[in-house]
Design an enzyme around this catalytic site. Structure first.
Site, PDB file in Angstrom:
ATOM      1  N   PHE A   1       0.856  -1.177   0.000  1.00 58.16           N
ATOM      2  CA  PHE A   1       0.000   0.000   0.000  1.00 58.16           C
ATOM      3  C   PHE A   1       0.902   1.241   0.000  1.00 58.16           C
ATOM      4  O   PHE A   1       1.869   1.301   0.753  1.00 58.16           O
ATOM      5  CB  PHE A   1      -0.880  -0.027   1.254  1.00 58.16           C
ATOM      6  CG  PHE A   1      -1.972   0.989   1.252  1.00 58.16           C
ATOM      7  CD1 PHE A   1      -3.122   0.788   0.501  1.00 58.16           C
ATOM      8  CD2 PHE A   1      -1.868   2.145   2.001  1.00 58.16           C
ATOM      9  CE1 PHE A   1      -4.143   1.727   0.507  1.00 58.16           C
ATOM     10  CE2 PHE A   1      -2.882   3.090   2.007  1.00 58.16           C
ATOM     11  CZ  PHE A   1      -4.025   2.880   1.255  1.00 58.16           C
TER      12      PHE A   1
ATOM     13  N   ASP B   1       2.840  -5.928   7.732  1.00 58.73           N
ATOM     14  CA  ASP B   1       1.648  -5.093   7.837  1.00 58.73           C
ATOM     15  C   ASP B   1       0.426  -6.007   7.693  1.00 58.73           C
ATOM     16  O   ASP B   1       0.294  -6.722   6.695  1.00 58.73           O
ATOM     17  CB  ASP B   1       1.663  -4.023   6.729  1.00 58.73           C
ATOM     18  CG  ASP B   1       0.550  -3.008   6.900  1.00 58.73           C
ATOM     19  OD1 ASP B   1      -0.526  -3.383   7.400  1.00 58.73           O
ATOM     20  OD2 ASP B   1       0.752  -1.841   6.527  1.00 58.73           O
TER      21      ASP B   1
ATOM     22  N   TYR C   1      -9.830  -0.353  11.444  1.00 60.18           N
ATOM     23  CA  TYR C   1     -11.116   0.099  10.887  1.00 60.18           C
ATOM     24  C   TYR C   1     -11.553  -0.746   9.697  1.00 60.18           C
ATOM     25  O   TYR C   1     -12.599  -0.511   9.125  1.00 60.18           O
ATOM     26  CB  TYR C   1     -11.063   1.582  10.497  1.00 60.18           C
ATOM     27  CG  TYR C   1      -9.847   1.968   9.678  1.00 60.18           C
ATOM     28  CD1 TYR C   1      -9.784   1.703   8.322  1.00 60.18           C
ATOM     29  CD2 TYR C   1      -8.745   2.569  10.286  1.00 60.18           C
ATOM     30  CE1 TYR C   1      -8.665   2.020   7.585  1.00 60.18           C
ATOM     31  CE2 TYR C   1      -7.609   2.892   9.558  1.00 60.18           C
ATOM     32  CZ  TYR C   1      -7.582   2.618   8.205  1.00 60.18           C
ATOM     33  OH  TYR C   1      -6.459   2.922   7.486  1.00 60.18           O
ATOM     34  N   LYS C   2     -10.733  -1.722   9.300  1.00 62.34           N
ATOM     35  CA  LYS C   2     -11.107  -2.585   8.178  1.00 62.34           C
ATOM     36  C   LYS C   2     -11.885  -3.786   8.736  1.00 62.34           C
ATOM     37  O   LYS C   2     -13.020  -3.612   9.174  1.00 62.34           O
ATOM     38  CB  LYS C   2      -9.862  -2.959   7.381  1.00 62.34           C
ATOM     39  CG  LYS C   2      -9.274  -1.720   6.680  1.00 62.34           C
ATOM     40  CD  LYS C   2      -7.952  -1.943   5.989  1.00 62.34           C
ATOM     41  CE  LYS C   2      -7.487  -0.635   5.340  1.00 62.34           C
ATOM     42  NZ  LYS C   2      -6.056  -0.652   4.980  1.00 62.34           N
TER      43      LYS C   2
ATOM     44  N   ARG D   1     -13.019  -4.156  -6.593  1.00 60.18           N
ATOM     45  CA  ARG D   1     -12.567  -4.870  -5.397  1.00 60.18           C
ATOM     46  C   ARG D   1     -13.747  -5.173  -4.473  1.00 60.18           C
ATOM     47  O   ARG D   1     -14.572  -4.300  -4.205  1.00 60.18           O
ATOM     48  CB  ARG D   1     -11.543  -3.974  -4.699  1.00 60.18           C
ATOM     49  CG  ARG D   1     -10.774  -4.629  -3.602  1.00 60.18           C
ATOM     50  CD  ARG D   1      -9.665  -3.708  -3.141  1.00 60.18           C
ATOM     51  NE  ARG D   1     -10.184  -2.590  -2.356  1.00 60.18           N
ATOM     52  CZ  ARG D   1      -9.554  -2.032  -1.342  1.00 60.18           C
ATOM     53  NH1 ARG D   1      -8.352  -2.454  -0.999  1.00 60.18           N
ATOM     54  NH2 ARG D   1     -10.079  -1.029  -0.680  1.00 60.18           N
TER      55      ARG D   1
HETATM   56  C1  LIG Z   1      -5.416   0.679   4.867  1.00 56.85           C
HETATM   57  C2  LIG Z   1      -3.929   0.611   4.861  1.00 56.85           C
HETATM   58  C3  LIG Z   1      -3.151   1.650   5.410  1.00 56.85           C
HETATM   59  C4  LIG Z   1      -3.780   2.907   5.921  1.00 56.85           C
HETATM   60  O1  LIG Z   1      -2.936   3.620   6.793  1.00 56.85           O
HETATM   61  P1  LIG Z   1      -3.564   4.740   7.730  1.00 56.85           P
HETATM   62  O2  LIG Z   1      -2.431   5.399   8.371  1.00 56.85           O
HETATM   63  O3  LIG Z   1      -4.483   4.039   8.695  1.00 56.85           O
HETATM   64  O4  LIG Z   1      -4.353   5.664   6.857  1.00 56.85           O
HETATM   65  C5  LIG Z   1      -1.785   1.466   5.445  1.00 56.85           C
HETATM   66  N1  LIG Z   1      -1.193   0.362   4.952  1.00 56.85           N
HETATM   67  C6  LIG Z   1      -1.914  -0.652   4.418  1.00 56.85           C
HETATM   68  C7  LIG Z   1      -1.210  -1.851   3.892  1.00 56.85           C
HETATM   69  C8  LIG Z   1      -3.292  -0.537   4.328  1.00 56.85           C
HETATM   70  O5  LIG Z   1      -3.997  -1.506   3.759  1.00 56.85           O
END
Ligand SMILES: *Cc1c(COP(=O)(O)O)cnc(C)c1O
Length: 397
Positions: free
Chosen positions: A113, A184, A209-210, A356
């Site tokens: 990400f 992660d 939050y996911k 998705r």
């Molecule tokens: C959703 C997601 C994030 C989001 O990071 P935030 O700091 O919470 O906005 C980061 N890394 C990955 C791999 C994600 O899927």
């Protein structure tokens, strides 16, 4: 046997909506508002500042962390909550680099990400010591691990394709080359079983939050392997990670254990909403959720491929190689998704052409899956998505 109709009934999802975006923002539980209201009225409103002691607020980051730990195969005391995931990525990678001072490479993959990569770029610029971020294709990570790598930073489940890395094998390979492994778990926690301790991961981070349904901007978590927790550098030296925050010493001294990864004042309301959401995980094991998730994702692939040949599967076909999401490709993904949403099926798109769909096993039913596939097929067959109103771009996709 888990009664999934019972767990589904605990969630607040508008009627007529098939929600396949819990991999981006999970829905609230029906009692999240009441539980949050209690914290505002009784704890904050009733106790005011005394609540830091009387309501155990100060210990919340560790206590909620222990509940997350149970879902990701981590021992008690190894997980602490706070900040957002971007910040926790920064801390974990910084801590890993400090453990390998003679090495200069951070290895990641092109499926990561973007914020994870951006945070590392920022860290590299800040350190100004000749570090490089090397990104390879996901399938080439293993071959790219060598003794120049200080930190291997990977997201277990790819946010676009749902492809799942082999955490155990890659961690072993990284360790054999003397590298630190940072994982992660953004698309893993609450979706698939994770065995951090068994895999010997050094650090792990994730958002809540996911699939954990903690609410927009809910606090992130960070795991530090217990044998590293008293020596790992925190990366960010905030007062809440100090050994004695209320001694107000002029110099930083890290707390013992994972508590040192705390930075500033804990987000109590965010933690309260998250705690309310975690209760539902008591009713099913992660193995049971995984079995259900595979049933859901496999059915979706089967139904879509049978009825909608216009889209192409972008996720691994083998169930054990994917997380809890399924992606399909189509050049007009954006308009198709807008049409789907207008017809009650909420998924999302990832540029340029990825449709998705997330399948949260706690509340997505087999009936939802069939309905979503049928509506998608209908939209494609009828060219309904070509209506120009579905091509109007919004800020959040
Ligand atoms: C959703 C997601 C994030 C989001 O990071 P935030 O700091 O919470 O906005 C980061 N890394 C990955 C791999 C994600 O899927």
């Amino acid at each position: 046997m888990v009664d999934f109709s019972r767990t589904r009934a605990l969630f607040q999802i508008p009627s007529g909506v098939v929600y396949l975006d819990g991999n981006s923002l999970g829905p609230p539980l029906r009692d999240t508002a009441a539980k949050l209201g209690h914290v505002v009225d009784r704890e904050w409103g009733g106790e005011l500042i005394k609540a830091w002691n009387s309501c155990g607020w100060m210990a919340k980051p560790g206590r909620v962390g222990d509940r997350i730990a149970r879902l990701i195969g981590a021992p008690e005391g190894s997980v602490v909550m706070g900040d957002t995931l971007s910040i926790k990525v920064f801390q974990a990678v910084a801590a890993g680099l400090a453990m390998r001072p003679e090495r200069r490479v951070i290895l990641s993959d092109t499926g990561n990400f973007p914020t994870d990569l951006y945070m590392v770029e920022g860290l590299i610029a800040l350190k100004d010591r000749g570090y490089t971020l090397k990104t390879v294709e996901p399938q080439d990570v293993e071959a790219a691990i060598d003794d120049s790598v200080a930190v291997m930073m990977l997201t277990e489940v790819d946010y676009r394709t749902g492809r799942k890395h082999d955490m155990r094998r890659l961690t072993e390979t990284a360790h054999a080359a003397g590298a630190v492994a940072v994982w992660d778990l953004a698309h893993s926690a609450g979706a698939i079983p994770v065995h951090l301790e068994q895999c010997r991961a050094d650090f792990a981070v994730g958002c809540t939050y996911k699939y954990l349904n903690g609410g927009p901007g809910a606090p992130a978590f960070i795991y530090v392997r217990p044998d590293l927790a008293d020596v790992a550098a925190a990366g960010l030296s905030g007062w809440q990670g100090h050994a004695a925050p209320f001694a107000f010493e002029l110099n930083y001294r890290p707390a013992r254990g994972s508590e040192r990864m705390r930075v500033g004042t804990p987000p109590i309301l965010g933690l309260a909403a998250l705690e309310a959401a975690l209760d539902v995980f008591e009713s099913a094991s992660m193995d049971e959720l995984r079995a259900r998730s595979i049933e859901l994702t496999s059915l979706f692939i089967e139904e879509v491929e049978r009825q909608a040949p216009q889209v192409e599967l972008f996720s691994p076909r083998a169930a054990d190689e994917r997380g809890s999401q399924v992606s399909f490709r189509h050049p007009d993904a954006y308009a198709i998704m807008q049409a789907l949403i207008a017809h009650g099926v909420i998924g999302d798109v990832r540029a340029p052409d990825v449709l998705r769909f997330g399948f949260a096993p706690l509340y997505v039913s087999l009936e939802d899956v069939r309905l979503a596939a049928a509506i998608l097929a209908d939209i494609l067959r009828s060219d309904l998505w070509r209506d120009p109103k579905y091509s109007v771009r919004q800020a959040v996709t």
